[in-house]
Design a protein around this motif. Structure first.
Motif, short mmCIF file in Angstrom:
data_model
loop_
_atom_site.label_atom_id
_atom_site.label_comp_id
_atom_site.label_asym_id
_atom_site.label_seq_id
_atom_site.Cartn_x
_atom_site.Cartn_y
_atom_site.Cartn_z
N CYS A 8 0.81 -1.23 0.00
CA CYS A 8 0.00 0.00 0.00
C CYS A 8 0.84 1.28 0.00
O CYS A 8 0.30 2.37 -0.16
CB CYS A 8 -0.96 0.01 1.19
SG CYS A 8 -0.17 0.22 2.80
N GLY A 9 2.16 1.16 0.20
CA GLY A 9 3.02 2.33 0.21
C GLY A 9 3.14 3.00 1.56
O GLY A 9 3.78 4.05 1.66
N GLY A 10 2.57 2.43 2.59
CA GLY A 10 2.69 3.00 3.93
C GLY A 10 4.09 2.86 4.50
O GLY A 10 4.51 3.64 5.35
N GLU A 54 4.80 5.17 8.46
CA GLU A 54 3.56 5.41 9.20
C GLU A 54 2.83 4.14 9.58
O GLU A 54 2.23 4.08 10.63
CB GLU A 54 2.54 6.27 8.41
CG GLU A 54 3.00 7.06 7.33
CD GLU A 54 1.91 7.76 6.53
OE1 GLU A 54 0.72 7.46 6.58
OE2 GLU A 54 2.33 8.67 5.82
N THR A 55 2.89 3.13 8.74
CA THR A 55 2.13 1.91 9.00
C THR A 55 3.02 0.74 9.45
O THR A 55 2.52 -0.37 9.58
CB THR A 55 1.33 1.50 7.76
OG1 THR A 55 2.23 1.26 6.67
CG2 THR A 55 0.33 2.59 7.38
N GLY A 71 1.03 -2.47 8.94
CA GLY A 71 -0.21 -2.61 9.68
C GLY A 71 -1.45 -2.40 8.85
O GLY A 71 -2.55 -2.73 9.28
N THR A 72 -1.30 -1.86 7.64
CA THR A 72 -2.46 -1.65 6.76
C THR A 72 -2.63 -2.80 5.77
O THR A 72 -3.67 -3.43 5.74
CB THR A 72 -2.32 -0.32 5.99
OG1 THR A 72 -2.27 0.74 6.95
CG2 THR A 72 -3.50 -0.09 5.06
N CYS A 73 -1.61 -3.08 4.97
CA CYS A 73 -1.76 -4.12 3.94
C CYS A 73 -1.26 -5.49 4.40
O CYS A 73 -1.51 -6.49 3.74
CB CYS A 73 -1.08 -3.70 2.64
SG CYS A 73 0.73 -3.65 2.72
N GLY A 74 -0.54 -5.55 5.51
CA GLY A 74 -0.08 -6.82 6.06
C GLY A 74 1.21 -7.36 5.49
O GLY A 74 1.64 -8.45 5.87
#
Length: 126
Positions: A8-10, A54-55, A71-74
């Motif tokens: 996701c790029g986080g 950030e993630t 933490g967003t896309c795993g």
């Protein structure tokens, strides 16, 4: 310079310097975390620069090591021993070209029963 990121790029990162030839880990933790076996290159922690984190989340996988993931896309991105200056970086997270080829298989005694290792690379059991 090598670049990479999660799906996701986080989490976005840069690696300064050459990459070590990657290995493929077949241990139970890597298989559960990644969904299959996991390939990574080991670098000195000083070579890694997070340009977006950030993630980024860390999971204490054992008393001696932790795993970094988005933490967003795993996406499973990093593995780090608590007492070492080296960090393993997921080959799948790196942007091409990497300029390296697989070098070996590790923890093959724990590999899944649904596949064979037949590429001729060296294998280490534990």
């Amino acid at each position: 310079m090598h670049t990479g990121s999660c799906n996701c790029g986080g989490v976005v990162f840069e690696i300064d310097g050459e990459l070590a030839p990657p290995s493929v880990c077949h241990c139970g933790q890597c298989r559960k975390q990644s969904g299959h076996f996991w390939s990574s290159t080991g670098i000195n922690k000083t070579q890694l620069r997070l340009t977006s984190e950030e993630t980024l989340r860390w999971y204490n996988a054992s008393e001696t090591a932790k795993r970094g993931f988005c933490g967003t896309c795993g996406a499973f991105l990093f593995w780090a021993h608590n007492d070492e200056n080296q960090i393993s970086v997921a080959m799948g997270a790196l942007d091409a070209p990497t300029g390296v080829q697989l070098s070996r298989h590790i923890f093959v005694a724990d590999k899944g029963d649904y596949y064979d290792i037949s590429d001729g690379l060296p294998q280490r059991g534990q």
